[in-house]
Motif scaffolding. Structure first.
Motif, PDB file in Angstrom:
ATOM      1  N   VAL A   1      43.680  97.269 -26.383  1.00  0.00           N
ATOM      2  CA  VAL A   1      42.952  96.084 -26.829  1.00  0.00           C
ATOM      3  C   VAL A   1      41.582  96.079 -26.157  1.00  0.00           C
ATOM      4  O   VAL A   1      41.476  96.281 -24.939  1.00  0.00           O
ATOM      5  N   VAL A   2      40.525  95.854 -26.952  1.00  0.00           N
ATOM      6  CA  VAL A   2      39.167  95.801 -26.430  1.00  0.00           C
ATOM      7  C   VAL A   2      38.992  94.518 -25.620  1.00  0.00           C
ATOM      8  O   VAL A   2      39.257  93.420 -26.112  1.00  0.00           O
ATOM      9  N   THR A   3      38.551  94.658 -24.379  1.00  0.00           N
ATOM     10  CA  THR A   3      38.381  93.506 -23.489  1.00  0.00           C
ATOM     11  C   THR A   3      36.914  93.190 -23.218  1.00  0.00           C
ATOM     12  O   THR A   3      36.599  92.128 -22.684  1.00  0.00           O
ATOM     13  N   ARG A   4      36.024  94.127 -23.545  1.00  0.00           N
ATOM     14  CA  ARG A   4      34.582  93.894 -23.373  1.00  0.00           C
ATOM     15  C   ARG A   4      33.847  94.690 -24.432  1.00  0.00           C
ATOM     16  O   ARG A   4      34.160  95.857 -24.680  1.00  0.00           O
ATOM     17  N   ALA A   5      32.862  94.068 -25.071  1.00  0.00           N
ATOM     18  CA  ALA A   5      32.040  94.739 -26.075  1.00  0.00           C
ATOM     19  C   ALA A   5      30.714  93.994 -26.145  1.00  0.00           C
ATOM     20  O   ALA A   5      30.563  93.051 -26.914  1.00  0.00           O
ATOM     21  N   ASP A   6      29.752  94.409 -25.335  1.00  0.00           N
ATOM     22  CA  ASP A   6      28.471  93.727 -25.293  1.00  0.00           C
ATOM     23  C   ASP A   6      27.387  94.703 -24.854  1.00  0.00           C
ATOM     24  O   ASP A   6      27.587  95.918 -24.888  1.00  0.00           O
ATOM     25  N   VAL A   7      26.249  94.180 -24.437  1.00  0.00           N
ATOM     26  CA  VAL A   7      25.120  95.035 -24.099  1.00  0.00           C
ATOM     27  C   VAL A   7      25.361  95.843 -22.822  1.00  0.00           C
ATOM     28  O   VAL A   7      24.661  96.816 -22.556  1.00  0.00           O
ATOM     29  N   THR A   8      26.366  95.487 -22.046  1.00  0.00           N
ATOM     30  CA  THR A   8      26.676  96.241 -20.825  1.00  0.00           C
ATOM     31  C   THR A   8      27.610  97.402 -21.081  1.00  0.00           C
ATOM     32  O   THR A   8      27.782  98.265 -20.213  1.00  0.00           O
ATOM     33  N   GLY A   9      28.261  97.449 -22.245  1.00  0.00           N
ATOM     34  CA  GLY A   9      29.180  98.527 -22.562  1.00  0.00           C
ATOM     35  C   GLY A   9      30.448  98.024 -23.221  1.00  0.00           C
ATOM     36  O   GLY A   9      30.508  96.907 -23.736  1.00  0.00           O
ATOM     37  N   VAL A  10      31.484  98.871 -23.181  1.00  0.00           N
ATOM     38  CA  VAL A  10      32.750  98.580 -23.845  1.00  0.00           C
ATOM     39  C   VAL A  10      33.895  98.925 -22.899  1.00  0.00           C
ATOM     40  O   VAL A  10      33.808  99.889 -22.132  1.00  0.00           O
ATOM     41  N   ALA A  11      34.966  98.134 -22.949  1.00  0.00           N
ATOM     42  CA  ALA A  11      36.159  98.413 -22.157  1.00  0.00           C
ATOM     43  C   ALA A  11      37.394  98.093 -22.985  1.00  0.00           C
ATOM     44  O   ALA A  11      37.377  97.217 -23.847  1.00  0.00           O
ATOM     45  N   ALA A  12      38.464  98.844 -22.736  1.00  0.00           N
ATOM     46  CA  ALA A  12      39.733  98.609 -23.423  1.00  0.00           C
ATOM     47  C   ALA A  12      40.871  98.906 -22.465  1.00  0.00           C
ATOM     48  O   ALA A  12      40.765  99.781 -21.595  1.00  0.00           O
ATOM     49  N   SER A  13      41.985  98.183 -22.626  1.00  0.00           N
ATOM     50  CA  SER A  13      43.142  98.354 -21.761  1.00  0.00           C
ATOM     51  C   SER A  13      44.394  98.554 -22.593  1.00  0.00           C
ATOM     52  O   SER A  13      44.538  97.990 -23.689  1.00  0.00           O
ATOM     53  N   LEU A  14      45.317  99.357 -22.058  1.00  0.00           N
ATOM     54  CA  LEU A  14      46.594  99.604 -22.710  1.00  0.00           C
ATOM     55  C   LEU A  14      47.479  98.367 -22.593  1.00  0.00           C
ATOM     56  O   LEU A  14      47.660  97.816 -21.502  1.00  0.00           O
ATOM     57  N   VAL A  15      48.032  97.920 -23.728  1.00  0.00           N
ATOM     58  CA  VAL A  15      48.934  96.774 -23.714  1.00  0.00           C
ATOM     59  C   VAL A  15      50.336  97.159 -24.165  1.00  0.00           C
ATOM     60  O   VAL A  15      51.272  96.391 -24.000  1.00  0.00           O
ATOM     61  N   ASP A  16      50.470  98.365 -24.724  1.00  0.00           N
ATOM     62  CA  ASP A  16      51.790  98.821 -25.165  1.00  0.00           C
ATOM     63  C   ASP A  16      51.765 100.344 -25.198  1.00  0.00           C
ATOM     64  O   ASP A  16      50.993 100.934 -25.949  1.00  0.00           O
ATOM     65  N   GLY A  17      52.582 100.986 -24.359  1.00  0.00           N
ATOM     66  CA  GLY A  17      52.582 102.435 -24.334  1.00  0.00           C
ATOM     67  C   GLY A  17      53.415 102.996 -23.213  1.00  0.00           C
ATOM     68  O   GLY A  17      54.080 102.260 -22.474  1.00  0.00           O
ATOM     69  N   PRO A  18      53.379 104.327 -23.052  1.00  0.00           N
ATOM     70  CA  PRO A  18      54.264 104.990 -22.093  1.00  0.00           C
ATOM     71  C   PRO A  18      53.809 104.911 -20.647  1.00  0.00           C
ATOM     72  O   PRO A  18      54.572 105.229 -19.746  1.00  0.00           O
ATOM     73  N   LEU A  19      52.562 104.507 -20.400  1.00  0.00           N
ATOM     74  CA  LEU A  19      52.053 104.437 -19.038  1.00  0.00           C
ATOM     75  C   LEU A  19      52.072 102.999 -18.527  1.00  0.00           C
ATOM     76  O   LEU A  19      51.851 102.060 -19.299  1.00  0.00           O
ATOM     77  N   PRO A  20      52.296 102.820 -17.234  1.00  0.00           N
ATOM     78  CA  PRO A  20      52.228 101.454 -16.683  1.00  0.00           C
ATOM     79  C   PRO A  20      50.845 100.829 -16.849  1.00  0.00           C
ATOM     80  O   PRO A  20      50.725  99.621 -17.023  1.00  0.00           O
ATOM     81  N   MET A  21      49.792 101.654 -16.779  1.00  0.00           N
ATOM     82  CA  MET A  21      48.428 101.137 -16.908  1.00  0.00           C
ATOM     83  C   MET A  21      47.500 102.241 -17.400  1.00  0.00           C
ATOM     84  O   MET A  21      47.622 103.395 -16.993  1.00  0.00           O
ATOM     85  N   LEU A  22      46.612 101.881 -18.312  1.00  0.00           N
ATOM     86  CA  LEU A  22      45.551 102.784 -18.773  1.00  0.00           C
ATOM     87  C   LEU A  22      44.343 101.932 -19.113  1.00  0.00           C
ATOM     88  O   LEU A  22      44.460 100.948 -19.840  1.00  0.00           O
ATOM     89  N   ALA A  23      43.179 102.280 -18.577  1.00  0.00           N
ATOM     90  CA  ALA A  23      41.944 101.536 -18.842  1.00  0.00           C
ATOM     91  C   ALA A  23      40.826 102.511 -19.178  1.00  0.00           C
ATOM     92  O   ALA A  23      40.621 103.506 -18.471  1.00  0.00           O
ATOM     93  N   LEU A  24      40.120 102.223 -20.247  1.00  0.00           N
ATOM     94  CA  LEU A  24      38.946 102.990 -20.651  1.00  0.00           C
ATOM     95  C   LEU A  24      37.726 102.089 -20.520  1.00  0.00           C
ATOM     96  O   LEU A  24      37.730 100.963 -21.034  1.00  0.00           O
ATOM     97  N   THR A  25      36.683 102.554 -19.861  1.00  0.00           N
ATOM     98  CA  THR A  25      35.468 101.749 -19.728  1.00  0.00           C
ATOM     99  C   THR A  25      34.250 102.620 -19.970  1.00  0.00           C
ATOM    100  O   THR A  25      34.236 103.810 -19.640  1.00  0.00           O
TER     101      THR A  25
END
Length: 273
Positions: A63-87
Motif C-alpha cells: 500500500v502506498v503511504t507517501r506520494a508527493d514532491v518528496t518521493g514515494v513510499a510503500a509498505s507490505l500489508v499482506d505477504g510472506p515477510l514480516p515487514m517490507l518497505a520500499l521508499t
C-alpha cells in the motif's frame, strides 16, 4: 533487518522527477523482465493505492503511504515477510535531482530466512532498484518537454475552491481544481489567469506550485499553483458546480485521479493560510 540502497542523478527538476514516480505503469513495466509481476498501479499513484505483487508463486500486497514532491513510499500489508518497505526520496541538487531508492525487510527466522536475505539482498532487490531507477530517469526526461495543463488551488478564508465536471461521461460528477491547457507562447501563470477568467469569471493572483507535476498521458502533465482571488465571484460557467471546501472534506471528495494525488499538498496549503 537487511536493507539495500541505490542512488541515481536525474537531469530534471525535482517536481518533474516526483511526477515520473507517480506513473504507476513504470514500476510494473520496469520489473516485468525480472520475473516480477505488479498490478493495481496502472494509473497515477496516490496515498492508499494498493499494489499486488508476485515473484513466482509468492504473492503479496503493498500500500502506498507517501506520494508527493518528496518521493514515494510503500509498505507490505499482506505477504510472506514480516515487514517490507520500499521508499524513494528526492533531493534537489545543482546538477539535477538525486533519486535515493531503498528497500528494507524483515525475513522469517532460521536458516531459510538467512538464505532469503542473501538471495533477495544481493540479487533480485538490487535488480529491481536498478530497473526502476532507469525507468524513472527516462520518464522524467520525457516529462521535461511535455505539454502542460495548469490548475489553480484558490484559497479564501481557509477554504479551497473546487469545481465539478459535467463532461466527458467518464469524468462527469467528479471534482477538480480549476484550470486548463497552456497555449503556445503562454507561461504557466498567464495560462492559469486566462483559464480562471474563462471558466469562473474571476481574476486571480498566481503563487507558488503546489505538489509535484502529475503525469496525465505520455507527453502531458498537470501542474497546480496556489492562487488568490483578485476580483469577481466564482461561477460555474463551464462546469456543473463550484464550491468551497475545508480541510476535513479533502479526503472524501470524489476527485479526478490526477487531482487526488495533490490532496497532501492542498491540505498543507490550507493549513498554512
Amino acid at each position: 533487518m537487511p536493507d539495500l540502497r541505490a542512488t541515481t542523478l536525474v537531469e530534471a527538476p525535482v517536481r518533474t522527477v516526483a511526477g515520473a514516480l507517480l506513473d504507476g505503469r513504470l514500476l510494473a513495466s520496469s520489473v516485468r523482465g525480472l520475473g516480477v509481476r505488479i498490478s493495481g498501479g496502472s494509473g497515477i499513484l496516490h496515498v492508499g493505492t494498493e499494489l499486488a505483487g508476485s515473484v513466482g508463486p509468492v504473492r503479496g500486497k503493498l500500500v502506498v503511504t507517501r506520494a508527493d514532491v518528496t518521493g514515494v513510499a510503500a509498505s507490505l500489508v499482506d505477504g510472506p515477510l514480516p515487514m517490507l518497505a520500499l521508499t524513494t526520496d528526492l533531493v534537489e541538487t545543482g546538477g539535477g535531482t538525486l533519486v535515493v531508492d531503498a528497500v528494507e525487510w524483515t525475513s522469517p527466522g532460521g536458516p531459510f530466512g538467512r538464505l532469503a536475505d542473501v538471495v533477495v539482498g544481493r540479487g533480485l532487490a538490487l535488480k529491481i532498484l536498478e530497473a526502476r531507477a532507469g525507468a524513472v530517469s527516462r520518464r522524467a526526461t520525457q516529462l521535461v518537454n511535455a505539454n502542460v495543463v495548469v490548475g489553480a488551488a484558490i484559497v479564501r478564508d481557509g477554504l479551497l475552491l473546487v469545481q465539478q465536471r459535467d463532461f466527458p461521461v467518464e469524468a462527469a460528477g467528479k471534482w477538480e481544481v480549476p484550470g486548463g491547457r497552456v497555449d503556445h507562447g503562454e507561461s504557466d501563470g498567464e495560462a492559469l489567469a486566462r483559464e480562471c477568467a474563462e471558466e469562473l469569471g474571476v481574476q486571480v493572483v498566481v503563487g507558488d506550485q503546489v505538489g509535484p507535476d502529475v503525469p496525465l498521458r505520455a507527453e502531458l502533465l498537470l501542474r497546480v499553483f496556489a492562487a488568490t482571488l483578485g476580483s469577481g465571484e466564482p461561477e460555474a460557467r463551464e462546469h456543473r458546480a463550484v464550491r468551497w471546501i475545508g480541510p476535513s472534506e479533502l479526503d472524501a471528495l470524489d476527485w479526478l485521479p490526477a487531482d487526488r494525488v495533490l490532496v497532501p499538498g492542498l491540505r498543507a496549503l490550507l493549513s498554512s493560510t
